[in-house]
Design an enzyme around this catalytic site. Structure first.
Site, mmCIF file in Angstrom:
data_model
loop_
_atom_site.group_PDB
_atom_site.id
_atom_site.type_symbol
_atom_site.label_atom_id
_atom_site.label_comp_id
_atom_site.label_asym_id
_atom_site.label_seq_id
_atom_site.Cartn_x
_atom_site.Cartn_y
_atom_site.Cartn_z
ATOM 1 N N GLU A 9 -16.527 -5.839 -14.892
ATOM 2 C CA GLU A 9 -16.202 -5.331 -13.553
ATOM 3 C C GLU A 9 -17.302 -4.382 -13.104
ATOM 4 O O GLU A 9 -17.745 -3.519 -13.877
ATOM 5 C CB GLU A 9 -14.868 -4.561 -13.579
ATOM 6 C CG GLU A 9 -14.556 -3.918 -12.217
ATOM 7 C CD GLU A 9 -13.312 -3.031 -12.245
ATOM 8 O OE1 GLU A 9 -12.218 -3.569 -12.507
ATOM 9 O OE2 GLU A 9 -13.449 -1.813 -11.993
ATOM 10 N N THR A 40 -15.065 -4.605 -7.318
ATOM 11 C CA THR A 40 -13.912 -3.856 -6.783
ATOM 12 C C THR A 40 -13.978 -3.799 -5.258
ATOM 13 O O THR A 40 -14.999 -4.109 -4.635
ATOM 14 C CB THR A 40 -13.855 -2.417 -7.332
ATOM 15 O OG1 THR A 40 -15.008 -1.729 -6.875
ATOM 16 C CG2 THR A 40 -13.799 -2.407 -8.843
ATOM 17 N N ALA A 43 -10.031 0.703 -0.606
ATOM 18 C CA ALA A 43 -8.815 0.649 0.214
ATOM 19 C C ALA A 43 -9.195 0.592 1.686
ATOM 20 O O ALA A 43 -10.190 1.199 2.106
ATOM 21 C CB ALA A 43 -7.952 1.876 -0.066
ATOM 22 N N ARG A 98 -2.292 -4.669 -4.890
ATOM 23 C CA ARG A 98 -1.637 -3.928 -3.826
ATOM 24 C C ARG A 98 -2.590 -2.872 -3.261
ATOM 25 O O ARG A 98 -2.710 -2.684 -2.079
ATOM 26 C CB ARG A 98 -0.373 -3.243 -4.366
ATOM 27 C CG ARG A 98 0.450 -2.594 -3.281
ATOM 28 C CD ARG A 98 1.506 -1.708 -3.867
ATOM 29 N NE ARG A 98 0.906 -0.528 -4.482
ATOM 30 C CZ ARG A 98 1.587 0.428 -5.079
ATOM 31 N NH1 ARG A 98 2.892 0.338 -5.190
ATOM 32 N NH2 ARG A 98 0.984 1.468 -5.592
ATOM 33 N N GLY A 99 -3.311 -2.167 -4.166
ATOM 34 C CA GLY A 99 -4.106 -1.025 -3.721
ATOM 35 C C GLY A 99 -3.187 0.161 -3.482
ATOM 36 O O GLY A 99 -1.974 0.078 -3.732
ATOM 37 N N ASP A 100 -3.749 1.250 -3.034
ATOM 38 C CA ASP A 100 -2.944 2.451 -2.801
ATOM 39 C C ASP A 100 -3.112 2.909 -1.361
ATOM 40 O O ASP A 100 -4.215 2.858 -0.826
ATOM 41 C CB ASP A 100 -3.374 3.560 -3.765
ATOM 42 C CG ASP A 100 -3.073 3.154 -5.205
ATOM 43 O OD1 ASP A 100 -1.900 2.914 -5.500
ATOM 44 O OD2 ASP A 100 -4.024 3.047 -5.997
ATOM 45 N N HIS A 141 2.717 1.333 -14.785
ATOM 46 C CA HIS A 141 2.053 1.814 -13.564
ATOM 47 C C HIS A 141 2.538 3.245 -13.317
ATOM 48 O O HIS A 141 3.721 3.529 -13.520
ATOM 49 C CB HIS A 141 2.442 0.899 -12.393
ATOM 50 C CG HIS A 141 1.728 1.229 -11.127
ATOM 51 N ND1 HIS A 141 2.198 2.187 -10.259
ATOM 52 C CD2 HIS A 141 0.583 0.756 -10.597
ATOM 53 C CE1 HIS A 141 1.350 2.277 -9.238
ATOM 54 N NE2 HIS A 141 0.370 1.414 -9.414
ATOM 55 N N ASP A 150 7.587 -2.836 -14.305
ATOM 56 C CA ASP A 150 6.237 -3.385 -14.377
ATOM 57 C C ASP A 150 6.269 -4.859 -14.758
ATOM 58 O O ASP A 150 5.513 -5.660 -14.217
ATOM 59 C CB ASP A 150 5.407 -2.613 -15.405
ATOM 60 C CG ASP A 150 5.050 -1.238 -14.877
ATOM 61 O OD1 ASP A 150 4.514 -1.164 -13.772
ATOM 62 O OD2 ASP A 150 5.342 -0.253 -15.568
HETATM 63 P P1 FAD Z 1 1.934 -4.342 -7.477
HETATM 64 O O1 FAD Z 1 1.874 -5.429 -8.487
HETATM 65 O O2 FAD Z 1 2.370 -4.705 -6.118
HETATM 66 O O3 FAD Z 1 2.925 -3.235 -8.016
HETATM 67 C C1 FAD Z 1 2.609 -1.980 -8.532
HETATM 68 C C2 FAD Z 1 3.825 -1.418 -9.233
HETATM 69 O O4 FAD Z 1 4.861 -1.244 -8.269
HETATM 70 C C3 FAD Z 1 4.431 -2.323 -10.285
HETATM 71 O O5 FAD Z 1 3.807 -2.222 -11.540
HETATM 72 C C4 FAD Z 1 5.852 -1.848 -10.278
HETATM 73 O O6 FAD Z 1 5.981 -0.677 -10.986
HETATM 74 C C5 FAD Z 1 6.105 -1.607 -8.816
HETATM 75 N N1 FAD Z 1 6.606 -2.846 -8.180
HETATM 76 C C6 FAD Z 1 5.944 -3.655 -7.320
HETATM 77 N N2 FAD Z 1 6.710 -4.721 -6.966
HETATM 78 C C7 FAD Z 1 7.866 -4.587 -7.630
HETATM 79 C C8 FAD Z 1 9.039 -5.370 -7.697
HETATM 80 N N3 FAD Z 1 9.168 -6.514 -7.007
HETATM 81 N N4 FAD Z 1 10.036 -4.937 -8.498
HETATM 82 C C9 FAD Z 1 9.915 -3.798 -9.191
HETATM 83 N N5 FAD Z 1 8.814 -3.007 -9.163
HETATM 84 C C10 FAD Z 1 7.807 -3.391 -8.402
HETATM 85 N N6 FAD Z 1 -7.392 -0.611 -6.568
HETATM 86 C C11 FAD Z 1 -8.258 -0.698 -5.503
HETATM 87 O O7 FAD Z 1 -8.023 -0.045 -4.481
HETATM 88 N N7 FAD Z 1 -9.376 -1.497 -5.550
HETATM 89 C C12 FAD Z 1 -9.671 -2.253 -6.640
HETATM 90 O O8 FAD Z 1 -10.680 -2.971 -6.649
HETATM 91 C C13 FAD Z 1 -8.787 -2.188 -7.785
HETATM 92 N N8 FAD Z 1 -9.025 -2.932 -8.900
HETATM 93 C C14 FAD Z 1 -8.117 -2.909 -9.945
HETATM 94 C C15 FAD Z 1 -8.338 -3.740 -11.052
HETATM 95 C C16 FAD Z 1 -7.438 -3.746 -12.123
HETATM 96 C C17 FAD Z 1 -7.689 -4.684 -13.302
HETATM 97 C C18 FAD Z 1 -6.308 -2.879 -12.105
HETATM 98 C C19 FAD Z 1 -5.346 -2.854 -13.270
HETATM 99 C C20 FAD Z 1 -6.077 -2.047 -11.001
HETATM 100 C C21 FAD Z 1 -6.963 -2.055 -9.912
HETATM 101 N N9 FAD Z 1 -6.762 -1.269 -8.771
HETATM 102 C C22 FAD Z 1 -7.638 -1.340 -7.702
HETATM 103 C C23 FAD Z 1 -5.625 -0.322 -8.708
HETATM 104 C C24 FAD Z 1 -4.364 -0.919 -8.057
HETATM 105 O O9 FAD Z 1 -4.614 -1.273 -6.711
HETATM 106 C C25 FAD Z 1 -3.287 0.152 -8.138
HETATM 107 O O10 FAD Z 1 -2.933 0.384 -9.481
HETATM 108 C C26 FAD Z 1 -2.044 -0.061 -7.298
HETATM 109 O O11 FAD Z 1 -1.285 1.152 -7.298
HETATM 110 C C27 FAD Z 1 -1.095 -1.147 -7.822
HETATM 111 O O12 FAD Z 1 -1.602 -2.371 -7.576
HETATM 112 P P2 FAD Z 1 -0.839 -3.707 -8.123
HETATM 113 O O13 FAD Z 1 -1.673 -4.820 -7.626
HETATM 114 O O14 FAD Z 1 -0.564 -3.612 -9.552
HETATM 115 O O15 FAD Z 1 0.543 -3.598 -7.323
#
Ligand code: FAD
Length: 276
Positions: A9, A40, A43, A98-100, A141, A150
């Site tokens: 990455e 990456t 946001a 999802r991002g933040d 998370h 998760d």
């Molecule tokens: P989601 O999968 O939508 O969910 C996050 C958490 O919310 C879940 O783990 C769970 O606890 C809860 N949740 C969601 N949906 C449900 C449901 N249906 N039921 C119950 N609980 C639920 N961020 C950036 O901005 N840019 C990047 O390039 C980037 N790269 C990343 C690469 C990797 C490998 C990782 C691990 C993270 C990265 N991130 C990046 C960070 C990521 O965007 C954040 O951690 C964000 O807060 C969560 O994204 P997610 O895609 O896991 O979200």
């Protein structure tokens, strides 16, 4: 000896001055024969053009280019336009995140997306012809109330069409294997690729712990607290190489390394773990 594919990455250059060093690092990383290099995404789409430029450079090297894409707070139509822009640049493979949301009060579009699973479904419906990866969190998370939430989120992403997951960093092989066992017991079947971050300074370790909510690895923290920088680098590389070797021996399907836009440390980790 077991061997597995590896990938890296990188992040888009934060200023034009940083671009040449990144492209040089990509040249060196590409020469190692990775399965793909991921880029990456900031946001709010703040650095879309930068991401696309870097992905284009990787594609020219005939290496797989995986585009991170975030969706939180973005409207469906904006996300679709972004996907089109990436595809027009030749990108086929995405890491759906999802991002933040930015901190503080923000006005969101009425149809703003909320979860990575929604983005996976959009990517699938636009049939990019490539793969869709998602994030997974072996130690939870930071916002999730339970490990069950998760796993539910990961399962929702698989059901929406994700092909595989890449994990958040972790420090012990048991974190990964316990999580994979739990995910399998709850019905997750997609491959889960461990993400490893070689950490060679105490300040970076602290920053990463703050961002990810991971528990401080006491032994590594102690090793990174020594005054000699060579010793710190050695400790961080040795820790990551040992972790990689344990993961491969235990059956991980590949290794994804957070390269921090430089090649030397991750190359040394792979060399010591006998993957190159
Ligand atoms: P989601 O999968 O939508 O969910 C996050 C958490 O919310 C879940 O783990 C769970 O606890 C809860 N949740 C969601 N949906 C449900 C449901 N249906 N039921 C119950 N609980 C639920 N961020 C950036 O901005 N840019 C990047 O390039 C980037 N790269 C990343 C690469 C990797 C490998 C990782 C691990 C993270 C990265 N991130 C990046 C960070 C990521 O965007 C954040 O951690 C964000 O807060 C969560 O994204 P997610 O895609 O896991 O979200």
């Amino acid at each position: 000896m077991a061997t597995v594919p590896f990938s890296f990455e990188v992040y888009p250059p934060r200023s034009p001055d940083a671009a040449p060093a990144l492209f040089e690092a990509i040249d060196k990383l590409s020469a190692l024969g990775p399965r793909f290099i991921s880029v990456t995404f900031g946001a709010g789409g703040s650095d879309t053009k930068n991401s696309i430029d870097v992905l284009g450079y990787i594609l020219k090297k005939k290496i797989g280019a995986l585009a991170h894409l975030t969706c939180a707070g973005t409207s469906r139509s904006s996300v679709e336009s972004l996907i089109d822009a990436f595809q027009a640049a030749g990108v086929r493979d995405f890491l759906a995140l999802r991002g933040d949301l930015p901190a503080g009060e923000v006005e969101l579009p009425v149809d703003s997306l909320n979860t990575a699973a929604e983005l996976v479904a959009i990517l699938r419906s636009r049939s990019t012809g490539g793969s869709v990866a998602v994030a997974a969190f072996p130690n939870g998370h930071p916002e999730s109330g339970s490990q069950r939430a998760d796993i539910d989120a990961l399962l929702a992403k698989e059901q929406a069409g994700a092909d595989y997951a890449i994990t958040q960093l972790f420090f012990y092989a048991s974190d990964y294997f316990n999580f994979v066992d739990l995910a399998r017991s709850r019905g997750v079947t997609i491959p889960i690729l461990p993400g490893i971050m070689p950490l060679t300074s105490a300040s970076r370790l602290e920053r990463v712990l703050e961002l990810t909510g991971e528990t401080r690895p006491a032994e590594l923290a102690e090793q990174l607290a020594v005054p000699d920088s060579k010793q710190r680098v050695e400790a961080g590389i040795a820790w990551a190489a040992d972790l990689v070797a344990q993961l491969v021996a235990g059956g991980a399907p590949g290794i994804h390394l957070y390269a921090f836009n430089e090649h030397e440390r991750v190359t040394e980790v792979l060399r010591r773990a006998n993957l190159i």
